[in-house]
Every structure is written in structure tokens, then in C-alpha cells.
Design a protein around this motif. Structure first.
Motif, PDB file in Angstrom:
ATOM      1  N   GLY A  10     -13.832 -17.081  21.177  1.00  0.00           N
ATOM      2  CA  GLY A  10     -13.632 -18.056  22.847  1.00  0.00           C
ATOM      3  C   GLY A  10     -13.477 -16.698  23.870  1.00  0.00           C
ATOM      4  O   GLY A  10     -13.194 -15.464  23.394  1.00  0.00           O
ATOM      5  N   THR A  11     -13.129 -17.080  24.984  1.00  0.00           N
ATOM      6  CA  THR A  11     -13.168 -16.420  26.199  1.00  0.00           C
ATOM      7  C   THR A  11     -11.870 -16.964  27.507  1.00  0.00           C
ATOM      8  O   THR A  11     -12.088 -15.601  27.893  1.00  0.00           O
ATOM      9  N   VAL A  12     -11.147 -17.293  26.961  1.00  0.00           N
ATOM     10  CA  VAL A  12     -10.264 -17.399  27.231  1.00  0.00           C
ATOM     11  C   VAL A  12      -8.799 -17.832  26.806  1.00  0.00           C
ATOM     12  O   VAL A  12      -8.184 -18.131  25.249  1.00  0.00           O
ATOM     13  N   ASN A  13      -7.540 -16.280  27.505  1.00  0.00           N
ATOM     14  CA  ASN A  13      -6.268 -16.648  26.677  1.00  0.00           C
ATOM     15  C   ASN A  13      -5.296 -17.529  28.371  1.00  0.00           C
ATOM     16  O   ASN A  13      -6.007 -16.209  29.539  1.00  0.00           O
ATOM     17  N   GLN A  14      -4.677 -17.841  28.217  1.00  0.00           N
ATOM     18  CA  GLN A  14      -3.646 -17.245  29.420  1.00  0.00           C
ATOM     19  C   GLN A  14      -1.944 -17.894  29.178  1.00  0.00           C
ATOM     20  O   GLN A  14      -2.144 -18.622  28.105  1.00  0.00           O
ATOM     21  N   LEU A  15      -1.243 -17.338  29.626  1.00  0.00           N
ATOM     22  CA  LEU A  15       0.198 -17.668  29.741  1.00  0.00           C
ATOM     23  C   LEU A  15       0.337 -18.275  30.424  1.00  0.00           C
ATOM     24  O   LEU A  15       0.471 -18.100  31.766  1.00  0.00           O
ATOM     25  N   LEU A  16       1.639 -19.208  30.786  1.00  0.00           N
ATOM     26  CA  LEU A  16       1.349 -20.429  31.209  1.00  0.00           C
ATOM     27  C   LEU A  16       3.292 -21.025  31.865  1.00  0.00           C
ATOM     28  O   LEU A  16       3.342 -20.813  32.739  1.00  0.00           O
TER      29      LEU A  16
END
Length: 367
Positions: free
Chosen positions: A117-123
């Protein structure tokens, strides 16, 4: 059927748009000092996301642009009491990485379970923990928490009975509570409240699309829902840790079919955004008490926030982290995995899917 009452007339609304781009602003996080994290720019190739941090009370004369060094796009999303922020950035190849921004230094965050995968996000963050998600190679999201001190990850995974196919963790508070939302195999979007390994559903009555984006210490939860006519409303839920939360809708008086609420502080101040008649996405601050709406005139001065040239830390596996500087790379051991209250243990799984989620309900209106 239980109905949702409106709380719009119990809030005052302030539209806050950056002078550099009054056409697209989203306010996403607010701390107890009323400092706001957000960004402007739609994310299009010629209209990139530009992160900012707005200080109270003169928000638009106290703008700090806050972008990950050398990134193509940046979103500032969650903000802590000490001014630490989390969010994500997009590199030249279109990959998304989460980050922690503290004391002028950015730290890159990516789950070791991301795989292809190519997506990591901290929210969201609070009390030393951040929450977010990664997207696997099939396009499904997996929620996680991140211990900022130890750089350890833990799963945020609703029970099988929820029938979630894709899970996003969006916010946490100092109680160790976590909220988020998931898509289900019934083609609905439901939200959840988690603490001490127990999960409760948060679903606005009559809606098949409820997305929780923020929670405060009082367990007030804000987010958005879509009604039977396809209109997107902001909501606040009280008693989120009970089997019978109370839901109220909150809509900006100038919104055209779309208000989305993203963050709430312990005093009940709420940030988010709404779509106006001209098709603009406007940042909004909703304050308890009173009625009406105003706009803050854009300030003339924009400062660039100081950032450290020292580098970022990228978790590379469940037991190691890779620290990259301009000249060299080193590897440091993480001695233990600390799981915050409310989360189940286990290895955690990993362009803006968060943006896609919060814009999905209004995308048809923007065309």
C-alpha cells in the motif's frame, strides 16, 4: 423512529478562509487554547494542499504555514494541548505518509504492516497517542493507534459483528477513547466509539452514512451524516459511551447541502467546513451559545513556520525504526509495544483517503 434535532441555533459560526485561497479551506482540529489545524487547496495538481496552524484570537493575522519539508502536499489535521500536530503529506510519487510535528521537527509515520500500500495518515491525537490508518494494496483501510514516544503501533479493529470491510480511526482523547468509521459489507458507513477493548456503534438515526471525526474529553463526538435526501449535515453526539447517544445536527446557515464537522475541544468549540452557493469550501469555527454567522477578513501577513532540518523517523517494522538524515541512515530498537487504553493488541495494518472520505458526500456538489 428516533429523529435528529437541530442544534444549529445554539452556535455562532465564524467563517475562516486563508487569503491565499478563499475557495478551498478545511479546518480539521482544535485544541483547548483554540489553536486550529487545517489547510487550504483542493489537492488538484495546480491547487495543492497547504497546511496551516491558526492561533487564537486573530486567526488570520496569526497564520503559520506548516508543510512537511519538500512535500508536494500537506494537511495539518489534529492538534494537541502543547501544539503538537499530526496529519499527512504527499511525496512526488503520490505516496501518503503520516507525520508528527513537534518542537519544529517533523517525524514521518508509516505502519510496518502497510505492505504494498502507499497510504498512511494520522488524523487525531491526545495524551501522547495518535490515531490514523493505512490503506492496503486492495484499497481497504486499517485503523491503528501510534504511541508517539515509543513509535509503537496497535490495531483499531471493530468486532466482526460490525461487518467492517474498511476501517479508519479518526480521533482520540485523554480517556483513551477512540472514534472512527468503517464501510460495511452492507454498503453502509457506520461509526464507532471504542474504549478498553469494547466497541459501540455510532449511527445517526435514518442515515446510512455516519462518519465520526472528532471526540473531546467529555465524550462529545462530531462528524457528518447523510440524510434521506442526500444532504450532508454536521452532527454532535453526546453520551457516545452509552447504548443510546443523543444526536443533534449542526449546519452552517449559509451551507448548500453540506456541512462537515471535524474537531471539537473540551470547551465544545467545533471546527469543520461547509460548501457555499458559489461552490467554495469554507473553513468554519462553531462556538457554543448565540446565533448568527460572521467572516474573519483575511490577514495580510502569512508567516512560514520554522521547521527543523533534522530528519524524520519512519517505523520500518514492528521492532525497528529507520531514522533518516540528509547524509545517513541509522536503525534504532523499539524495546516494547505500549497499547493505550481502549485498543486491542496486535500488529497494526495502514493522497488523501481521509480527504476522499470527508469529501465523498459533497463531491457531487462540487462538480
Amino acid at each position: 423512529m428516533t429523529t435528529v434535532t437541530s442544534a444549529s441555533n445554539t452556535y455562532s459560526f465564524i467563517t475562516i478562509n486563508d487569503a491565499a485561497d478563499p475557495t478551498f479551506n478545511q479546518l480539521l482540529g482544535i485544541n483547548n487554547a483554540n489553536t486550529i489545524a487545517g489547510y487550504f487547496g483542493s489537492g488538484a495538481t495546480d491547487h495543492p494542499n497547504v497546511g496551516y496552524i491558526l492561533a487564537s484570537p486573530n486567526y488570520l493575522t496569526n497564520i503559520d504555514l506548516a508543510n512537511f519539508p519538500n512535500a508536494n502536499q500537506t494537511q495539518q489535521i489534529g492538534i494537541n494541548a502543547d501544539g503538537t500536530t499530526v496529519g499527512f503529506y504527499v511525496d512526488a510519487e503520490g505516496n501518503n505518509f503520516g507525520f508528527v510535528f513537534a518542537s519544529g521537527t517533523y517525524t514521518t509515520v508509516a505502519s510496518p504492516e502497510t505492505g504494498a500500500g502507499t497510504v498512511n495518515q494520522l488524523l487525531g491525537l491526545n495524551g501522547g497517542y495518535a490515531v490514523g490508518f493505512f490503506t492496503d494494496e486492495t484499497g481497504n483501510n486499517h485503523g491503528y493507534s501510534y504511541d508517539i514516544a515509543t513509535q509503537a503501533f496497535a490495531d483499531v479493529t471493530p468486532p466482526a459483528a460490525f461487518a467492517c470491510t474498511s476501517t479508519t480511526a479518526t480521533s482520540t482523547n485523554n480517556n483513551g477513547d477512540v472514534v472512527g468509521f468503517c464501510d460495511t459489507d452492507a454498503n453502509t458507513t457506520i461509526s464507532f466509539f471504542a474504549n478498553s477493548g469494547s466497541y459501540l456503534q455510532l449511527n445517526v438515526p435514518g442515515s446510512t452514512n455516519t462518519q465520526a471525526f472528532g471526540i473531546n474529553i467529555n465524550r462529545d463526538v462530531v462528524g457528518s451524516f447523510v440524510d434521506a435526501e442526500g444532504v450532508t449535515h454536521g452532527f454532535i453526539a453526546t453520551g457516545a459511551n452509552t447504548a443510546t447517544p443523543t444526536y443533534q445536527s449542526i449546519d452552517h446557515p449559509s451551507a448548500v447541502n453540506s456541512t462537515i464537522l471535524n474537531g471539537i475541544n473540551d470547551q465544545g468549540y467545533i471546527v469543520g467546513f461547509y460548501l457555499d452557493a458559489g461552490g467554495n469550501t469554507n473553513g468554519v469555527l462553531a462556538t457554543p451559545g448565540g446565533t448568527g454567522s460572521t467572516s474573519i477578513a483575511p490577514g495580510s501577513g502569512i508567516a512560514t513556520i520554522a521547521t527543523s532540518s533534522s530528519a524524520s523517523t519512519v517505523p520500518a517494522s514492528s521492532t525497528t525504526t529507520t531514522t533518516t538524515t540528509a547524509a545517513s541512515a541509522t536503525v534504532a530498537k523499539v524495546s516494547s509495544v505500549s497499547i493505550p487504553t481502549g485498543l486491542t493488541s496486535g500488529s497494526a495494518m495502514n493522497f488523501s483517503l481521509f480527504s476522499a472520505a470527508i469529501l465523498a458526500a459533497i463531491s457531487v456538489l462540487i462538480i
